[in-house]
Design an enzyme around this catalytic site. Sequence first.
Site, PDB file in Angstrom:
ATOM      1  N   ASP A  36     -33.468  12.083   9.586  1.00  0.00           N
ATOM      2  CA  ASP A  36     -32.471  12.539  10.566  1.00  0.00           C
ATOM      3  C   ASP A  36     -33.045  13.718  11.338  1.00  0.00           C
ATOM      4  O   ASP A  36     -33.616  14.627  10.754  1.00  0.00           O
ATOM      5  CB  ASP A  36     -31.209  12.960   9.798  1.00  0.00           C
ATOM      6  CG  ASP A  36     -30.213  13.700  10.670  1.00  0.00           C
ATOM      7  OD1 ASP A  36     -29.219  13.096  11.061  1.00  0.00           O
ATOM      8  OD2 ASP A  36     -30.438  14.906  10.938  1.00  0.00           O
ATOM      9  N   ASP A  86     -30.987   9.472  16.695  1.00  0.00           N
ATOM     10  CA  ASP A  86     -31.638  10.504  15.892  1.00  0.00           C
ATOM     11  C   ASP A  86     -31.665  10.215  14.384  1.00  0.00           C
ATOM     12  O   ASP A  86     -31.907  11.108  13.590  1.00  0.00           O
ATOM     13  CB  ASP A  86     -30.993  11.873  16.174  1.00  0.00           C
ATOM     14  CG  ASP A  86     -29.499  11.876  15.896  1.00  0.00           C
ATOM     15  OD1 ASP A  86     -28.969  10.837  15.484  1.00  0.00           O
ATOM     16  OD2 ASP A  86     -28.870  12.928  16.088  1.00  0.00           O
ATOM     17  N   GLU A  87     -31.405   8.987  14.000  1.00  0.00           N
ATOM     18  CA  GLU A  87     -31.474   8.641  12.572  1.00  0.00           C
ATOM     19  C   GLU A  87     -32.196   7.304  12.410  1.00  0.00           C
ATOM     20  O   GLU A  87     -31.869   6.345  13.103  1.00  0.00           O
ATOM     21  CB  GLU A  87     -30.071   8.445  11.985  1.00  0.00           C
ATOM     22  CG  GLU A  87     -29.225   9.680  11.905  1.00  0.00           C
ATOM     23  CD  GLU A  87     -27.786   9.288  11.568  1.00  0.00           C
ATOM     24  OE1 GLU A  87     -27.329   9.594  10.468  1.00  0.00           O
ATOM     25  OE2 GLU A  87     -27.149   8.633  12.416  1.00  0.00           O
TER      26      GLU A  87
END
Lengths: 414, 117
Positions: free
Chosen positions: A13, A109-110
């Site tokens: 993350d 973003d992960e």
Amino acid sequence: MPRQDRRVIMLADCQSFYASVEKSAHPEYMDRPLVVAGDPARRSGIILAACPLAKSYGITTAERLGEALAKCPDVVVIRPRMAEYIRVSLHITRILQSYTDLVEPYSIDEQFLDVTGSLDLFGSPETIARSIQSRVMDETGVYIRIGISDTKVVSKMACDLYAKKVPGGIYTLPRKDLPSTIWEKPVRDMFMVGSRMAQHLYKMGVHTIGDLANTPLSRLKERWGVNGEVLWRIARGMDDSPVKPGTYTHQQQGIGHQMTLPRDYETWEEIKVVLLELAELVSRRSRDKSLMGHVVSVGCRGQDYDRPTGFSRQMKVNEPTNITDEVYDAAAALFLRHWDGLPIRRINVSLSGLVPDSEVQLSWFDDRERKRELERATDDIKRKFGDTAIMRASSLCSSAQAQERSHKIGGHYK
Amino acid sequence: MSKKLQQNGLFESSRMMLPEHREAYILHQEQLAPRTRPSLDAQAADEMSRLLSNSMVLGDRVTITLFHEHDDVCFTGRVLRLDRPARTLKLLTDDGSRDLQMNLITGVTPAGEWMDE
């Protein structure tokens, strides 16, 4: 080396992703609080990301820029660059892919990765995680936190509940440790539990994730059906979902676009302009992919999400199509048939029942071929000179969105 | 059983991906997948042979496309000679000569005069 009988799954993350990308692009702001805001010119713009320094002033994501400025008047405000964030996200994907081919982006973003088969090559899970972390930092300036376990749901919670909070940003959570770790946490913190679901659970006497894990499955299923079982399994860390790199490629069943309008649109005169723009977007994407569809759907919603209004309907057209006018005609007919006249705030059009456009039925008595040629030409112009190089005159009306939209990705500036 | 409890259903139904991100990712994945070498059409092969011979005999510059698993590679220059036993040809490019494997050639096009000095 002993054979690995359990999977090793990680969730990586990115910390304050948009803000981190901007900070590494602007080293001069390194030691200053920085936020990325939807529309920096307006105090009502929303904070999309805040760097840790800005957060230390109490600034939070999703609050209004005005509130953030009140908390920290000299915060650096940056306008989003969505295309750049997508590029950096894919750069991180590429780094992860140098450790394993099993990488699956979950959001911008992960990303999940399964390193079970890479341990002999790169070392222990923690060694791999540290190596990934330092490479991503070196190459992109983004700090990533990594949760490690043997399932996707547990690695996600290992990341959200622990890795984000410990120094070093890496946390391994074996499933056997669940009772002494996440089971102690409030149920609100669990993956897939939102604030509303948490309230319902509190009323049932379920306060911690452990309470949820120990609630009889039948009780949860009775109340929420399959969603109850999903929650129960997550609480127990039961999850055999694979990390699936091909997850995005094969499942295209439809091509759709939606718009959130800047204000309520109340008349057909206004609505038909954006409906045509949406039909154009959808048809053009179908043409780019050499597909045609024979089901057109239209949906709309009112502004008040607590008292939902609007509808979603679809219809079959005579022949598969990707011609803008034909998609628009179907969408307009559907809309007029089902619209109750109430103001709308969001509208979408999609095309499904997709088939390759290589087999078109020859028709002698209409001008489909002319339209196809025309659109081939306008598509080429747009590809070469940009989306606004040529457009319909109606896109100059005050209710039109095409020009505004061409500057944006996901509703934020490119 | 519901889709959410099978395979990757839980994550496919809960993820947040921008359409532009999804498309860029699919494109990225396509570039990763190794491709297979196309087989040549007889007429295309004849035309390519003609261009290669012209280059060797008359000194015309040609651009040769070589198949590669991930991305085609192009070289421009003059054909110096053909090495039949080794199934290679020697091409004189601007940065010296190089041997190209004949069986990887998928395209030959004349390189316009403007590239010539």
